[in-house]
Scaffold this motif. Structure first.
Motif, short mmCIF file in Angstrom:
data_model
loop_
_atom_site.label_atom_id
_atom_site.label_comp_id
_atom_site.label_asym_id
_atom_site.label_seq_id
_atom_site.Cartn_x
_atom_site.Cartn_y
_atom_site.Cartn_z
N ASP A 172 -32.12 64.41 41.59
CA ASP A 172 -33.38 63.52 41.78
C ASP A 172 -34.29 64.41 42.58
N ALA A 173 -35.35 64.76 41.73
CA ALA A 173 -36.49 65.74 42.52
C ALA A 173 -37.35 64.94 43.56
N THR A 174 -37.40 63.67 43.34
CA THR A 174 -38.67 63.01 44.00
C THR A 174 -38.69 63.34 45.46
N GLY A 175 -37.68 63.69 46.31
CA GLY A 175 -37.54 64.00 47.78
C GLY A 175 -38.20 65.18 47.87
N ILE A 176 -37.55 66.44 47.56
CA ILE A 176 -37.85 67.60 47.67
C ILE A 176 -39.05 68.00 47.32
N GLN C 16 -28.58 48.46 46.76
CA GLN C 16 -27.40 48.88 46.59
C GLN C 16 -27.50 50.25 45.52
N SER C 17 -27.88 49.88 44.48
CA SER C 17 -28.03 50.95 43.38
C SER C 17 -29.08 52.12 44.20
N GLN C 18 -29.97 52.02 44.73
CA GLN C 18 -30.73 52.96 45.05
C GLN C 18 -30.14 53.83 46.20
N MET C 19 -29.01 53.25 46.89
CA MET C 19 -28.41 53.92 47.80
C MET C 19 -27.40 54.86 47.36
N GLU C 20 -27.02 54.83 46.07
CA GLU C 20 -26.24 55.63 45.29
C GLU C 20 -26.60 57.17 45.52
N TYR C 21 -28.03 57.22 45.62
CA TYR C 21 -28.40 58.85 45.67
C TYR C 21 -29.00 58.70 47.26
N ARG C 22 -28.06 58.71 48.02
CA ARG C 22 -28.71 58.50 49.52
C ARG C 22 -29.38 59.82 49.79
N PHE C 23 -28.82 60.95 49.67
CA PHE C 23 -29.64 62.20 50.13
C PHE C 23 -31.32 62.06 49.65
N VAL C 108 -40.22 39.76 36.78
CA VAL C 108 -40.72 40.93 36.77
C VAL C 108 -40.75 41.51 38.36
N LEU C 109 -41.25 40.57 39.11
CA LEU C 109 -41.19 41.06 40.73
C LEU C 109 -39.57 41.48 41.06
N ALA C 110 -38.77 40.47 40.74
CA ALA C 110 -37.24 40.62 41.03
C ALA C 110 -36.73 41.91 40.32
N TYR C 111 -37.51 42.53 39.36
CA TYR C 111 -36.85 43.60 38.69
C TYR C 111 -36.60 45.05 39.35
N GLN C 112 -37.68 45.08 40.18
CA GLN C 112 -37.35 46.37 41.22
C GLN C 112 -37.90 46.17 42.41
N PHE C 113 -37.27 46.91 43.25
CA PHE C 113 -37.33 46.59 44.90
C PHE C 113 -37.73 47.96 45.30
N GLN C 114 -38.60 48.69 45.69
CA GLN C 114 -38.82 50.13 46.13
C GLN C 114 -38.68 50.09 47.41
#
Lengths: 264, 332, 266
Positions: A172-176, C16-23, C108-114
């Protein structure tokens, strides 16, 4: 062999042609940003009595140039090929008898040529009438600028590919990439002309590759870099191109072997 | 018995935009666009009673999905009336949604990147399903559909058959009165289709759920529906008992098998070999004499195969026959 | 109450699903912080060179910058779903929303949370805090409440712009990026005091696109500064209310759009 890459560039150009309405909207956006920046600079200059490294008209010209070349630079918001790495379809490229770095490069150049025609040139014409943008009439200046801006585009593509090459590892490139783009936006002089920076910060920028994207070509355009200084600037740009092309090729080679080990 | 779905003189028109060509054309498109009006549903009428399973069939682009989308409140009709459970779907969309279940075969209605379980949990909250009801339903659905095998898997990673099982179970969690199924067996293999049909039958019989099913797979209709509504070119061509048009449905199916080896004797009970070349054999058979599952299990027991497919009779064929024989619309 | 707890449930699942790609998430949040940090550095560089901007000091501009930055980042964090709405239409996911017993705008609001917009939010907040301490603003409860109202007004304003952009999709399917002029362009223009702009520009962002009401006018009131263009102080006091009013107006347009929804592939 070169014909193949020219063909890739042509294809990439044609693909962009489908998004003409989006382009029109983009052109409007460019103009809006140019207007805001010009109004802000005009306000800053209004109360100014001491001489500045760039006068108001030169700054306005500079702002117009940044908006004209914003999309031409293969840097900001170009993630299509990186997406293919992310979803794994890039593995298809391994089967083709072409160099992937070359293919990517051709694709970026095709887009840039598209934006020169669809963004840069219309912006030049409109900005000339609306904002009284300055256009050089000296043939040497024009030739040197064309040379330098071409190198800037090539350098942009080389940096872009290097940054996106890390997608092979992070997925996921968005970071770097975001980080690299931030640095390039700032240190290229895109936001504030480097000539207006404090001396010590200018020194730092001179040692970074990013000044070759905006500052050097635009300084040549404005006639601030002439003769030997202009040639030195072009030499500096070429050197950075060489470095980033090598780095990008290395990263992609490593990336593909990583991909093979991972099994796509 | 009372009607649960009433459709009266219902029509839906779409505007289809034509794009002008060329650079100037695309500029002009921004300000004014040429359009043509396409009538997807043209003055249709029908009523469905509580507890029925009705097959809503027709060729591609006949207007099946458009009708379903109006009944579920997704599209607003151009003219005419419709009621589901006494409610007008597009006017009382939320109230209607609470009492219906919807499944689209073409794409999931679950959350693409969430595990099935997480999607189900969300639905429990959305429909405010009491915990006991949720657990009981889940257990029952699990028995028939074997959801536990992929309950923790993100929806995007499911096979088509698994996804469909999850979708149908999800649409029934809140005990809807009506279940709308839009092409529920599209793209599935024979075994998966059979499992889905079995489940629909059970739900209908045990819970009195009314089912409206669009399909272009005639075996879905034959297995599930007593009544069919046939739609072609936006108009209803036939509405009545399946038996009335059964004679129009070709009885014979074609089973095509590619064997992995050369066998001296590839004859099968209740079938006729229509074609035989190298390792490919075409069998003609009638599902009245032998069920498809029996046939397949016999093949798998006796031979090694590469591939197997069944050619179903096509709806277009029936539509053609109806026009030909002028079968009259059966009044309800 | 159910609506709120359900919304929080959606948000939790998304995070939770965003935390899957933590780095990547951390890098992205950090890079967002840096983007906006360098953004502000540019403003500071200009002041280092020019010292004043028509009677406005660096910290007064920073105050404005922080306010609009917080509003915009939070609007993007909450309203990401509206931003990606064209995708929902193309993929047919909006059909799924229409078959649920919940409001469409809500879904639509609940669909994503950035969550990664926290980077930008915290940067803007930091700039804002430093600015207000340099300016020696005394935060009475009334002032604090007014500030929160102004931020909420700003969030509503930007979400209203997103809603207009999304609603246009009901007819065009493609997203029309012209609205970027008012969202990104609005934040750019709103970083500086409205008084420095030309007459036509100022009026456009006051009466056509009511940006000044949620940023410039409330800031004047908080700074205790009179508008150099002599607009009445009452505009500052009612300013924040314009945000929710603008959003409600755009939601009327949204409902009109939903009625014209054509779905894909009939």
């Amino acid at each position: 062999m070169l014909r193949v890459y020219l063909e890739f560039a042509k294809k990439s150009f044609q693909k962009r042609m489908q998004y003409r309405i989006a382009n029109l909207a983009g052109l409007l956006t460019n103009f809006f940003f140019a207007t805001v920046r010009i109004l802000v600079f005009t306000a800053f200059y209004a109360a100014q009595t001491e001489p500045m490294p760039l006068d108001l008209n030169e700054v306005i010209t500079y702002v117009c140039l940044t908006q004209a070349f914003l999309m031409v630079m293969p840097l900001w918001g170009r993630a299509e090929i990186a997406e293919t790495i992310k979803d794994g379809s890039v593995a298809m490229q391994l089967a083709k008898p072409v160099d992937f770095h070359g293919y990517w490069f051709a694709d970026e150049c095709g887009k840039s040529i598209y934006y020169v025609i669809m963004r840069a040139i219309p912006t030049f014409v409109l900005a000339r009438f609306l904002f009284d943008m300055w256009i050089p009439l000296d043939l040497t200046v024009i030739i040197l600028f064309l040379f330098s801006i071409t190198l800037a585009i090539v350098l942009g593509a080389a940096i872009n590919i290097t940054a996106f090459g890390t997608v092979f590892w992070t997925l996921d490139a968005t970071g770097i990439v975001g980080f690299a783009f931030t640095l390039s936006t700032f240190f290229s002089g895109f936001l504030v002309p480097i000539a207006l920076w404090p001396e010590w910060l200018q020194q730092i920028a001179a040692w970074l590759p990013f000044e070759g994207l905006v500052h050097l070509p635009f300084s040549i355009y404005l006639g601030k870099l002439t003769g030997g200084a202009a040639l030195t600037a072009i030499f500096k740009q070429s050197l950075w191109v060489l470095i980033f092309v090598s780095l990008g090729r290395l990263i992609l080679r490593r990336g593909f072997s990583h991909l093979v080990i991972q099994g796509g | 018995m009372q009607s649960i779905i009433e459709v009266e003189d219902l029509s839906k028109e779409f505007k289809v935009y034509r794009h002008r060509q060329g650079f100037m054309g695309s500029f002009v498109n921004l300000f004014s666009r040429q359009h043509a009006v396409v009538r997807a549903v043209d003055h249709i009428n029908f009523k469905i009673r509580r507890g029925e399973i009705v097959g809503y069939i027709g060729p591609n682009a006949a207007g099946k999905s458009t009708t379903i989308k109006m009944l579920t409140g997704i599209l607003v009709p151009t003219s005419g009336g419709l009621r589901v459970n006494g409610r007008v779907p597009h006017e009382q969309r939320k109230e209607n949604a609470r009492r219906i279940g919807v499944v689209f075969g073409q794409r999931t209605h679950l959350w693409f990147d969430l595990p099935v379980e997480e999607s189900f949990e969300l639905l429990r909250h959305i429909y405010r399903i009491p915990m006991e009801q949720y657990r009981a339903n889940l257990e029952l659905f699990n028995d028939v559909l074997e959801l536990h095998n992929f309950f923790q898997t993100p929806v995007r990673q499911l096979s088509l058959g698994q996804r469909m099982r999850a979708d149908i179970a999800a649409a029934l969690l809140h005990d809807p009165d009506v279940l709308f199924l839009d092409e529920p067996t599209i793209g599935l293999d024979v075994v998966a289709k059979e499992r889905i049909r079995q489940f629909i039958r059970e739900i209908n019989q045990e819970r009195q759920v009314t089912v409206l099913l669009t399909t272009h797979d005639l075996s879905d209709v034959e297995k599930l529906c007593e009544r069919v509504i046939l739609i072609d070119h936006a108009r209803i061509l036939f509405d009545g008992k399946l038996t009335a048009i059964r004679s129009l449905i070709p009885r014979e199916r074609l089973l095509i098998v590619d064997y992995a080896e050369r066998y001296p004797n590839v004859e099968l009970r209740h079938t006729v070999i229509a074609y035989h070349e190298n390792m490919r054999v075409h069998y003609r058979f009638s599902p009245d004499n032998i069920s498809i599952t029996d046939l397949i299990s016999e093949i798998l027991e006796r031979f090694k195969i590469m591939d197997l497919s069944i050619q179903e009779p096509e709806i277009e064929e029936i539509v053609r026959l109806i026009y030909e024989r002028k079968v009259l619309l059966e009044g309800q | 109450m159910h609506a709120l707890s359900l919304y929080l449930h959606f948000v939790r699942v998304r995070i939770q699903s965003q935390m899957e790609y933590r780095f990547s998430f951390l890098m992205d949040t950090f890079s967002h912080f840096c983007v906006t940090f360098l953004d502000f550095t540019s403003v500071a560089l200009l002041f280092a060179r020019f010292h004043t901007l028509k009677h406005w000091t660096l910290w007064e501009v920073a105050f404005l910058y922080g306010m609009i930055g917080i509003s915009f980042a939070l609007a993007e964090m909450i309203g990401r779903g509206i931003d990606v709405f064209p995708r929902l239409v193309v993929r047919g996911e909006f059909d799924n929303m229409l078959i649920r017993p919940l409001g469409t705008f809500y879904q639509v609001l609940a669909y994503q949370f950035q969550l990664r917009r926290l980077g930008r939010t915290s940067q803007a907040l930091l700039v804002f805090c430093i600015a207000s301490s340099h300016l020696g603003i005394v935060w009475t409860p009334v002032k604090l409440l007014f500030l929160i109202a102004a931020i909420i007004g700003g969030i509503c304003f930007f979400m209203g712009l997103f809603v207009i952009g999304a609603t246009i999709c009901f007819w065009t399917v493609q997203s029309i990026e012209v609205l970027n002029i008012f969202t990104y362009g609005g934040t750019e223009a709103g970083q500086y005091p409205m008084s420095i702009y030309r007459y036509w520009f100022r009026h456009f962002f006051t009466f056509v696109v009511p940006l000044a009401f949620v940023n410039y006018f409330p800031a004047l009131s908080l700074l205790g500064k009179a508008d150099p263009n002599g607009s009445p102080m009452i505009l500052s006091q009612i300013g924040p209310a314009i945000g929710p009013a603008f959003l409600s107006l755009t939601l009327v347009f949204w409902r009109f759009g939903v009625k014209h929804y054509q779905s894909t592939g009939h």
